[in-house]
Design an enzyme around this catalytic site. Structure first.
Site, PDB file in Angstrom:
ATOM      1  N   GLU A   1       0.874  -1.173   0.000  1.00 29.13           N
ATOM      2  CA  GLU A   1       0.000   0.000   0.000  1.00 29.13           C
ATOM      3  C   GLU A   1       0.908   1.218   0.000  1.00 29.13           C
ATOM      4  OE1 GLU A   1      -2.869  -0.047   3.183  1.00 29.13           O
ATOM      5  OE2 GLU A   1      -3.316  -2.162   2.844  1.00 29.13           O
TER       6      GLU A   1
ATOM      7  N   ALA B   1     -20.357   0.892   4.426  1.00 30.90           N
ATOM      8  CA  ALA B   1     -20.947   0.755   3.086  1.00 30.90           C
ATOM      9  C   ALA B   1     -20.092  -0.098   2.159  1.00 30.90           C
ATOM     10  CB  ALA B   1     -21.169   2.138   2.481  1.00 30.90           C
TER      11      ALA B   1
ATOM     12  N   LYS C   1      -4.692  -4.486  13.179  1.00 29.82           N
ATOM     13  CA  LYS C   1      -6.034  -5.062  13.140  1.00 29.82           C
ATOM     14  C   LYS C   1      -6.124  -6.346  13.965  1.00 29.82           C
ATOM     15  CE  LYS C   1      -7.145  -3.048   8.694  1.00 29.82           C
ATOM     16  NZ  LYS C   1      -7.307  -3.290   7.252  1.00 29.82           N
TER      17      LYS C   1
END
Length: 196
Positions: free
Chosen positions: A22, A110, A138
């Protein structure tokens, strides 16, 4: 171009798990002096691959979630080149981290379809940060949250953690109701911690 600084940092990740790269590029002038929301010049992650494959390159964007990323960078980065992160990026106030969580929450929820384990774990991390002020990985957030959940929610969060670590086949078909219930529980817990 001469006034630009090249600074490379890597956020520490679990070195036992292989993950796609990333990349987030910021202009120091957009974050120093600190202002909210921060702006990134460029971002790449696997969730954007289809967009890149079609030739659509994201424009510079104001992104509340970048406040959390920059705070993590100051605490957990490994310097690859140039000055340390703490020398070039100002501390992010906890009020702005909490604001970033609040503003990022609806969009995150969403986007759950097809990204279940990532969204569930990000919600666990938001809950931990909004409750304690700590920012962690996480899987560490899942470890913190699991004992606080009802058994059926804890089981699902454990599956998400295992999928993140590469120890579980990332398949969520047939669990839609349970996922929605867990997401709603985590959302309420986050909102309660943020006093929304």
């Amino acid at each position: 171009m001469s006034d630009r600084k090249i600074i490379l940092f890597a956020l520490y990740r679990n070195i036992n798990a292989i993950r796609p790269l990333e990349v987030t590029v910021i202009n120091q002038k957009d974050v120093v002096p600190w202002k909210f929301p921060p702006k990134h010049e460029f971002m790449y992650g696997e969730w954007l691959r289809e967009q890149f494959d079609k030739g659509a390159i994201p424009e510079p964007t104001y992104d509340p979630d970048l406040a959390i990323l920059l705070s993590q960078l100051r605490e957990n980065s490994i310097n690859l080149f140039g000055p340390e992160a703490t020398e070039v990026i100002e501390p992010v106030p906890m009020t702005d981290i909490r604001r970033a969580i609040k503003e990022s929450l609806p969009g995150l929820i969403a986007s759950i379809e097809g990204d279940e384990h990532n969204v569930i774990l990000t919600l666990a991390r938001m809950w931990l940060t909004s409750s304690s002020g700590r920012i962690c990985s996480k899987d560490q957030a899942a470890e913190w949250a699991i004992p606080k959940l009802a058994k059926e929610h804890a089981t699902l969060l454990e599956k998400a953690k295992k999928a993140y670590l590469g120890d579980y086949d990332d398949k969520w078909e047939g669990m839609e109701t349970e996922i929605i219930e867990l997401v709603n529980y985590l959302k309420r817990s986050i909102e309660s911690s943020l006093n929304i």
